[in-house]
Design an enzyme around this catalytic site. Structure first.
Site, PDB file in Angstrom:
ATOM      1  N   GLU A  32      17.539   8.594  11.642  1.00  0.00           N
ATOM      2  CA  GLU A  32      16.228   7.983  11.493  1.00  0.00           C
ATOM      3  C   GLU A  32      15.215   8.576  12.472  1.00  0.00           C
ATOM      4  O   GLU A  32      14.045   8.769  12.128  1.00  0.00           O
ATOM      5  CB  GLU A  32      16.324   6.470  11.679  1.00  0.00           C
ATOM      6  CG  GLU A  32      16.975   5.752  10.513  1.00  0.00           C
ATOM      7  CD  GLU A  32      16.208   5.921   9.212  1.00  0.00           C
ATOM      8  OE1 GLU A  32      14.979   6.130   9.259  1.00  0.00           O
ATOM      9  OE2 GLU A  32      16.835   5.870   8.145  1.00  0.00           O
ATOM     10  N   TYR A 115       9.714   0.341  12.703  1.00  0.00           N
ATOM     11  CA  TYR A 115      10.351   0.906  11.514  1.00  0.00           C
ATOM     12  C   TYR A 115      11.799   1.298  11.784  1.00  0.00           C
ATOM     13  O   TYR A 115      12.710   0.951  11.024  1.00  0.00           O
ATOM     14  CB  TYR A 115       9.587   2.137  10.994  1.00  0.00           C
ATOM     15  CG  TYR A 115      10.473   2.942  10.079  1.00  0.00           C
ATOM     16  CD1 TYR A 115      10.720   2.508   8.788  1.00  0.00           C
ATOM     17  CD2 TYR A 115      11.159   4.070  10.554  1.00  0.00           C
ATOM     18  CE1 TYR A 115      11.605   3.192   7.969  1.00  0.00           C
ATOM     19  CE2 TYR A 115      12.038   4.755   9.739  1.00  0.00           C
ATOM     20  CZ  TYR A 115      12.260   4.308   8.446  1.00  0.00           C
ATOM     21  OH  TYR A 115      13.158   4.962   7.643  1.00  0.00           O
ATOM     22  N   ASP A 133       8.361   2.461   5.418  1.00  0.00           N
ATOM     23  CA  ASP A 133       7.896   3.773   5.860  1.00  0.00           C
ATOM     24  C   ASP A 133       6.766   4.217   4.937  1.00  0.00           C
ATOM     25  O   ASP A 133       6.290   3.453   4.086  1.00  0.00           O
ATOM     26  CB  ASP A 133       9.044   4.781   5.892  1.00  0.00           C
ATOM     27  CG  ASP A 133       9.459   5.235   4.495  1.00  0.00           C
ATOM     28  OD1 ASP A 133       9.153   4.526   3.511  1.00  0.00           O
ATOM     29  OD2 ASP A 133      10.086   6.307   4.382  1.00  0.00           O
ATOM     30  N   CYS A 188       7.653   8.781  -6.794  1.00  0.00           N
ATOM     31  CA  CYS A 188       6.297   8.282  -6.531  1.00  0.00           C
ATOM     32  C   CYS A 188       5.703   9.020  -5.332  1.00  0.00           C
ATOM     33  O   CYS A 188       5.338   8.426  -4.317  1.00  0.00           O
ATOM     34  CB  CYS A 188       6.343   6.775  -6.285  1.00  0.00           C
ATOM     35  SG  CYS A 188       4.742   5.960  -6.366  1.00  0.00           S
ATOM     36  N   CYS A 195       5.511  10.006 -12.903  1.00  0.00           N
ATOM     37  CA  CYS A 195       5.506   8.677 -13.518  1.00  0.00           C
ATOM     38  C   CYS A 195       6.466   8.590 -14.704  1.00  0.00           C
ATOM     39  O   CYS A 195       7.026   7.515 -14.982  1.00  0.00           O
ATOM     40  CB  CYS A 195       4.094   8.303 -13.953  1.00  0.00           C
ATOM     41  SG  CYS A 195       2.918   8.145 -12.569  1.00  0.00           S
ATOM     42  N   CYS A 198       9.776   7.329 -13.533  1.00  0.00           N
ATOM     43  CA  CYS A 198       9.785   6.126 -12.700  1.00  0.00           C
ATOM     44  C   CYS A 198      10.399   4.945 -13.446  1.00  0.00           C
ATOM     45  O   CYS A 198      10.009   4.654 -14.589  1.00  0.00           O
ATOM     46  CB  CYS A 198       8.357   5.776 -12.285  1.00  0.00           C
ATOM     47  SG  CYS A 198       8.258   4.278 -11.270  1.00  0.00           S
ATOM     48  N   CYS A 204       3.722  -0.793 -13.242  1.00  0.00           N
ATOM     49  CA  CYS A 204       2.872  -0.246 -12.183  1.00  0.00           C
ATOM     50  C   CYS A 204       1.405  -0.586 -12.406  1.00  0.00           C
ATOM     51  O   CYS A 204       0.799  -0.202 -13.420  1.00  0.00           O
ATOM     52  CB  CYS A 204       3.053   1.271 -12.115  1.00  0.00           C
ATOM     53  SG  CYS A 204       2.035   2.071 -10.863  1.00  0.00           S
TER      54      CYS A 204
END
Length: 288
Positions: A32, A115, A133, A188, A195, A198, A204
């Site tokens: 991370e 985070y 994030d 995305c 799209c 997705c 959306c």
């Protein structure tokens, strides 16, 4: 929405080493920190080498800072390497060498912010947390708020929205955290969203209103690189990384076109604890 995204993730998730069941909490924490503002393709080989050399916080805490900075290589933002080194020491001192699963305890460690603490809690321990994030912010902005991109800085309303979406169950919440991040990273995306691929395209809000443009585009700028202090600092660090002995100032002259800029960057690196100047006026990585 959550169910669709996590079902998509079951098939679409990248096989990353820090996602595997045999990865330790320490391995997740290291990943991370390394992944902050750095793409996976650059992080993975360095992460593997770090975990081979320093598989536990105790191992890293015992390593010289200079060795840690050299191993960081060209990942960028080398202060992260020093913070990880300090974080390892704090884990040894405060938690007997084991990464804590409590979010407050994680945030109290050097270099661990909101985070990262939430991500470690979710991905290392499978616990519920609000992991937000850049990728997650973009997914939520488009699907729920109907905007092209999230605001330049997180808002209280945005955090409330993110919190409301997270499932109550620990396992489902951790899965959602990983899945929503992956959706933002692979589908995305900021500049060329896919799209058609997705799993929640029909839900959306941004798509339903015809993909309105980013209203804050004038406030978003791509960070320059060539000729900047950051580039010069990187060149200085690269020169020290391959040097067996302290480096004279004259040998760092090519780090930038302006001697005053090189001097300014050297002073900044010293102030950040990344570089030291010895009695002879030469430069080196920090000594124990």
């Amino acid at each position: 929405m959550v169910g669709r995204v996590t079902a998509w993730f079951d098939d679409a998730a990248r096989d990353l080493p820090w996602r595997r069941t045999d990865c330790t909490p320490w391995g997740v924490l290291v990943s991370e920190v390394m992944l902050q503002q750095t793409p996976v393709v650059r992080v993975e080989p360095v992460w593997r080498e770090w975990l081979r050399r320093w598989p536990t916080p105790s191992d890293l805490a015992a390593a010289p800072a200079a060795e840690v900075l050299r191993a960081w290589g060209r990942l960028g933002y080398p202060r992260r390497a020093l913070r990880l080194h300090q974080c390892a020491g704090a884990i040894v001192e405060r938690h007997d060498g084991a990464v804590p699963d409590d979010e407050a305890a994680l945030r109290a460690l050097p270099g661990i912010g909101e985070y990262t603490a939430a991500a470690v809690r979710a991905f290392a321990f499978g616990r519920r947390s609000v992991v937000v994030d850049t990728n997650v912010r973009r997914v939520l902005a488009r699907t729920l708020a109907g905007t092209a991109l999230a605001a330049p800085s997180p808002t209280a309303a945005e955090r409330d929205l993110a919190t409301a979406v997270v499932p109550d169950d620990d396992g489902a919440a951790a899965r959602w955290a990983a899945a929503s991040m992956e959706l933002g990273a692979l589908v995305c995306t900021a500049r060329a969203p896919r799209c058609h691929a997705c799993p929640v395209a029909d839900l959306c809000a941004w798509r339903a209103t015809g993909h309105p443009p980013d209203e804050l585009a004038h406030r978003r700028r791509t960070q320059a690189w060539h000729g900047t202090d950051r580039q010069v600092r990187g060149r200085v660090m690269a020169a020290l990384r391959v040097a067996d002995e302290p480096v004279a100032r004259a040998l760092l002259a090519d780090s930038g076109p302006d001697p005053a800029q090189v001097d300014r960057c050297l002073a900044g690196l010293i102030e950040d604890g990344l570089v030291e100047q010895d009695d002879a006026g030469c430069y080196r990585f920090p000594t124990p």
